[in-house]
Design a protein around this motif. Structure first.
Motif, PDB file in Angstrom:
ATOM      1  N   LYS A  51       0.814  -1.212   0.000  1.00 65.37           N
ATOM      2  CA  LYS A  51       0.000   0.000   0.000  1.00 65.37           C
ATOM      3  C   LYS A  51       0.855   1.274   0.000  1.00 65.37           C
ATOM      4  O   LYS A  51       0.316   2.373   0.040  1.00 65.37           O
ATOM      5  N   ARG A  52       2.167   1.084  -0.010  1.00 67.49           N
ATOM      6  CA  ARG A  52       3.107   2.234   0.015  1.00 67.49           C
ATOM      7  C   ARG A  52       2.781   3.186   1.168  1.00 67.49           C
ATOM      8  O   ARG A  52       2.715   4.407   0.999  1.00 67.49           O
ATOM      9  N   ILE A  53       2.573   2.607   2.325  1.00 66.58           N
ATOM     10  CA  ILE A  53       2.276   3.397   3.525  1.00 66.58           C
ATOM     11  C   ILE A  53       3.616   3.827   4.140  1.00 66.58           C
ATOM     12  O   ILE A  53       4.512   2.995   4.273  1.00 66.58           O
ATOM     13  N   ASP A 123      -5.214  -1.911   5.984  1.00 66.84           N
ATOM     14  CA  ASP A 123      -5.996  -1.864   4.747  1.00 66.84           C
ATOM     15  C   ASP A 123      -7.174  -0.902   4.885  1.00 66.84           C
ATOM     16  O   ASP A 123      -7.497  -0.151   3.963  1.00 66.84           O
ATOM     17  N   TYR A 126      -5.846   3.078   5.763  1.00 62.90           N
ATOM     18  CA  TYR A 126      -5.192   3.737   4.620  1.00 62.90           C
ATOM     19  C   TYR A 126      -6.024   3.445   3.381  1.00 62.90           C
ATOM     20  O   TYR A 126      -5.659   2.597   2.556  1.00 62.90           O
ATOM     21  N   ASP A 127      -7.153   4.121   3.287  1.00 61.85           N
ATOM     22  CA  ASP A 127      -8.148   3.751   2.278  1.00 61.85           C
ATOM     23  C   ASP A 127      -8.248   4.751   1.130  1.00 61.85           C
ATOM     24  O   ASP A 127      -9.149   4.640   0.302  1.00 61.85           O
ATOM     25  N   LYS A 131      -3.779   7.280  -3.129  1.00 60.14           N
ATOM     26  CA  LYS A 131      -2.455   7.169  -2.489  1.00 60.14           C
ATOM     27  C   LYS A 131      -2.044   5.723  -2.237  1.00 60.14           C
ATOM     28  O   LYS A 131      -0.881   5.360  -2.365  1.00 60.14           O
ATOM     29  N   TYR A 132      -3.014   4.902  -1.807  1.00 65.01           N
ATOM     30  CA  TYR A 132      -2.659   3.575  -1.294  1.00 65.01           C
ATOM     31  C   TYR A 132      -3.171   2.428  -2.151  1.00 65.01           C
ATOM     32  O   TYR A 132      -2.986   1.268  -1.804  1.00 65.01           O
TER      33      TYR A 132
END
Ligand SMILES: N[C@@H](CCC(=O)N[C@@H](CS)C(=O)NCC(=O)O)C(=O)O
Length: 302
Positions: A51-53, A123, A126-127, A131-132
């Protein structure tokens, strides 16, 4: 409290995981406390990558049970996630709390643990699709429930079967053949379900990579340890040798090749040789880890 289980255990990530860890070493409000050898940690780490968090990776030794760690997670297990109070709006909270310090210093954090819970939290929290990316669970409620059902199969059947197999020694009351048959049976049940997903593609849901794939990925990567340590090896038939189960094993190979080539899975992996060292204590059934103790007693895994 668990006995310290650190003998011979390398203390840090190596290889690709070391590169990833060093690029996520700076102070950040969101912290993943992990151990490089731990498959449950790898699940959470994969989700952060997928998710590239933004986050900080903090390597700790969960067997040492440092008081600061137990204060965060009373179960004393990794992964543990340190979630900033203001959740996703991390940069704002970091600036407020951190002053002149690095991003994330001085920020209050709430703990979260249990790999499956952490993965679903990340998940959900970061919705922002831009961005994710898309959620790792499907939009359709039935399909989401089906994913959870098979995540339960992974956690309740495949993973305990893996430890029963790798911890087998000649002294056990069950044979290595029984351990192998049990484990492969649970894998086949999973693959048959995966064959129900429509539309082609290698993943559990077909074209769409998702949480079910993440949940099993770390153990797929660790299957070579069974070949390395157990007499007779893993026992998944090579192409053309699957008999009545040929199509099932064919589908398994498609998934296995896809998951072990997935960038997030490769990036969160240390050098193979390190896992061989770390899992020797499982193969000889000498580790005092909570997972190993539960396997020995035939209890539900922690
Ligand atoms: N159910 C937990 C299991 C986590 C777990 O067992 N982690 C191991 C490392 S792989 C650990 O922290 N072990 C410390 C101990 O056994 O004392 C999860 O899914 O997060």
């Amino acid at each position: 409290m668990a006995a310290v289980d650190t003998t011979e255990l390398p203390t840090q990530t190596t290889g690709a995981a070391a590169r990833l860890a060093s690029s996520h070493a700076t102070e950040h409000p969101l912290k993943l406390y992990g151990g490089w050898f731990c498959p449950f940690v790898q699940r959470a780490w994969i989700v952060l990558c997928e998710k590239r968090i933004p986050y900080q990776y903090v390597e700790i030794n969960p067997y040492a049970k440092a008081p600061e760690f137990l204060a965060l997670n009373p179960r004393g297990l990794v992964p543990t996630l340190g979630v900033p109070f203001e959740s996703v709006s991390t940069s704002t909270s970091a600036r407020k709390g951190g002053g002149e310090k690095g991003e994330g210093e001085g920020v209050k954090r709430k703990p979260l643990y249990e790999s499956a819970v952490i993965c679903e939290y990340l998940d959900e929290a970061y919705d922002d699709v831009t961005k994710y990316g898309r959620s790792l669970l499907p939009e359709d409620a039935y399909e989401r429930a089906r994913c959870r059902l098979w995540i339960d199969h992974i956690g309740g059947k495949i993973i305990p079967g893996f430890y029963r197999f790798i911890q087998h020694t000649p002294e056990k009351e069950y044979s290595i053949e029984e351990a192998r048959e049990g484990f492969l049976g649970h894998v086949k049940t999973f693959v048959r379900e995966m064959m129900e997903s429509e539309g082609g593609g290698p993943w559990f849901l077909g074209e769409r990579f998702g949480l079910v794939d993440v949940m099993l990925a770390p153990w797929a990567k660790r299957l070579f340890l069974i070949d390395h340590y157990k007499p007779g090896g893993l026992g998944i038939p090579v192409e053309g040798q699957g008999g009545d189960d040929e199509v099932v094993w064919k589908r398994w190979r498609v998934w296995f090749d896809a998951i072990t080539s997935r960038q997030s899975v490769k990036d969160t992996w240390s050098d193979d040789a390190q896992y061989i060292i770390a899992y020797r204590r499982y193969a000889e059934d000498k580790t005092q880890s909570e997972v190993a103790k539960a396997t020995r007693k035939g209890e539900r895994l922690p």
